[in-house]
Design an enzyme around this catalytic site. Sequence first.
Site, PDB file in Angstrom:
ATOM      1  N   LYS A  34     -49.393 125.681  79.293  1.00  0.00           N
ATOM      2  CA  LYS A  34     -49.848 124.315  79.567  1.00  0.00           C
ATOM      3  C   LYS A  34     -49.883 123.542  78.259  1.00  0.00           C
ATOM      4  O   LYS A  34     -50.445 124.015  77.264  1.00  0.00           O
ATOM      5  CB  LYS A  34     -51.256 124.348  80.178  1.00  0.00           C
ATOM      6  CG  LYS A  34     -51.643 123.065  80.905  1.00  0.00           C
ATOM      7  CD  LYS A  34     -50.903 122.936  82.223  1.00  0.00           C
ATOM      8  CE  LYS A  34     -51.539 121.905  83.147  1.00  0.00           C
ATOM      9  NZ  LYS A  34     -50.826 121.830  84.433  1.00  0.00           N
ATOM     10  N   THR A  79     -50.602 127.557  85.354  1.00  0.00           N
ATOM     11  CA  THR A  79     -50.866 126.716  84.185  1.00  0.00           C
ATOM     12  C   THR A  79     -52.111 125.862  84.388  1.00  0.00           C
ATOM     13  O   THR A  79     -52.768 125.489  83.412  1.00  0.00           O
ATOM     14  CB  THR A  79     -49.659 125.816  83.867  1.00  0.00           C
ATOM     15  OG1 THR A  79     -49.419 124.905  84.952  1.00  0.00           O
ATOM     16  CG2 THR A  79     -48.405 126.639  83.618  1.00  0.00           C
ATOM     17  N   HIS A 275     -38.110 105.186  50.684  1.00  0.00           N
ATOM     18  CA  HIS A 275     -37.639 104.339  49.592  1.00  0.00           C
ATOM     19  C   HIS A 275     -38.162 102.897  49.676  1.00  0.00           C
ATOM     20  O   HIS A 275     -38.295 102.321  50.759  1.00  0.00           O
ATOM     21  CB  HIS A 275     -36.108 104.303  49.577  1.00  0.00           C
ATOM     22  CG  HIS A 275     -35.488 105.649  49.359  1.00  0.00           C
ATOM     23  ND1 HIS A 275     -35.654 106.366  48.204  1.00  0.00           N
ATOM     24  CD2 HIS A 275     -34.706 106.415  50.167  1.00  0.00           C
ATOM     25  CE1 HIS A 275     -34.994 107.504  48.291  1.00  0.00           C
ATOM     26  NE2 HIS A 275     -34.413 107.561  49.483  1.00  0.00           N
TER      27      HIS A 275
END
Length: 315
Positions: A34, A79, A275
């Site tokens: 799960k 689950t 950057h």
Amino acid sequence: MAQESNPLVHRGLSPEPLADLVQNVEFVRTGYGKNTVKVLYIRRQGSHHYIIELKADVELTLNSRKDYLTGDNSDIIPTDTIKNTVHALAKLKGVKTIEQFSLDICHHFLTSFNHVLRAKVQMEEAPWRRLEKNGTDHAHAFIFSPESLRFCDVEQNLNGIPVVHSGVKNMTVLKTTQSGFEGFLRDRFTTLQEARDRCFCTSVYARWRYSRSQNVNFDAAWKHVKETIIEVFAGPYDRGEYSPSVQKTLYDTQVLVLDRVPEVEEIEIVMPNQHYFTIDMTKMGLTNKDEVLLPLDSPSGNITGTVRRKQRSKL
């Protein structure tokens, strides 16, 4: 009456019996569980409250694969039961740290079911910070403060020792000087100019493995690693510290972490170089002395490294 068509043929698959086909394949790894099980745990000490909000992914591996092979679900722990178990263990065990709670979850599934071979838990902690004013902490009010995200993962095999990793991610730091990049290799495709003084910005990802799972102050260790990352990046507060490359900063951080936190056995750090380039304003008749810069989302450099303690020779 129309003859029923073979669905395998419709999908471009061979009508050869599946029982014959499976002889040519083998399992590499299986697992189920799960994901994104959320919990807010409140610990009350009188009027003073403490909170940990977490999000967990739980995965189990069983000693049988009959669910895959024949569709027999008799060994599957649903689950939904896994989700309920996380909630129940938060009540029964409490949540001291996400690392300890992950250990509790693994231990539960490996000791409560004799057909679970492996349990793995990945967990993140929401970055709540207690409100404070003039040095006084609020008793029960918090502010969401996402300057960094704490996470961990714990994996344990049946009758095995749990392996615990902790980490910090999404910790974006920037300094406006004391960073450069010079003396790099050049070829005919190189256009990058050397820089003795530049902005250095990165979103730090660090993940480290502990040498043990018991008698570890996970809160203190996590705090020490995070503070060390910031310290090496920034340098002394009054003058900073020069960085000749992201690689050097990354490595120096790892060495110092292993020196300061004895429970850490190995550490991985990823530092993407985000950057900022000075905008050319000469066509506008303006001189831009590195005051107005353009942030670039992509492309970005990506620097990574993993360092561990040297293995002691067995003499």
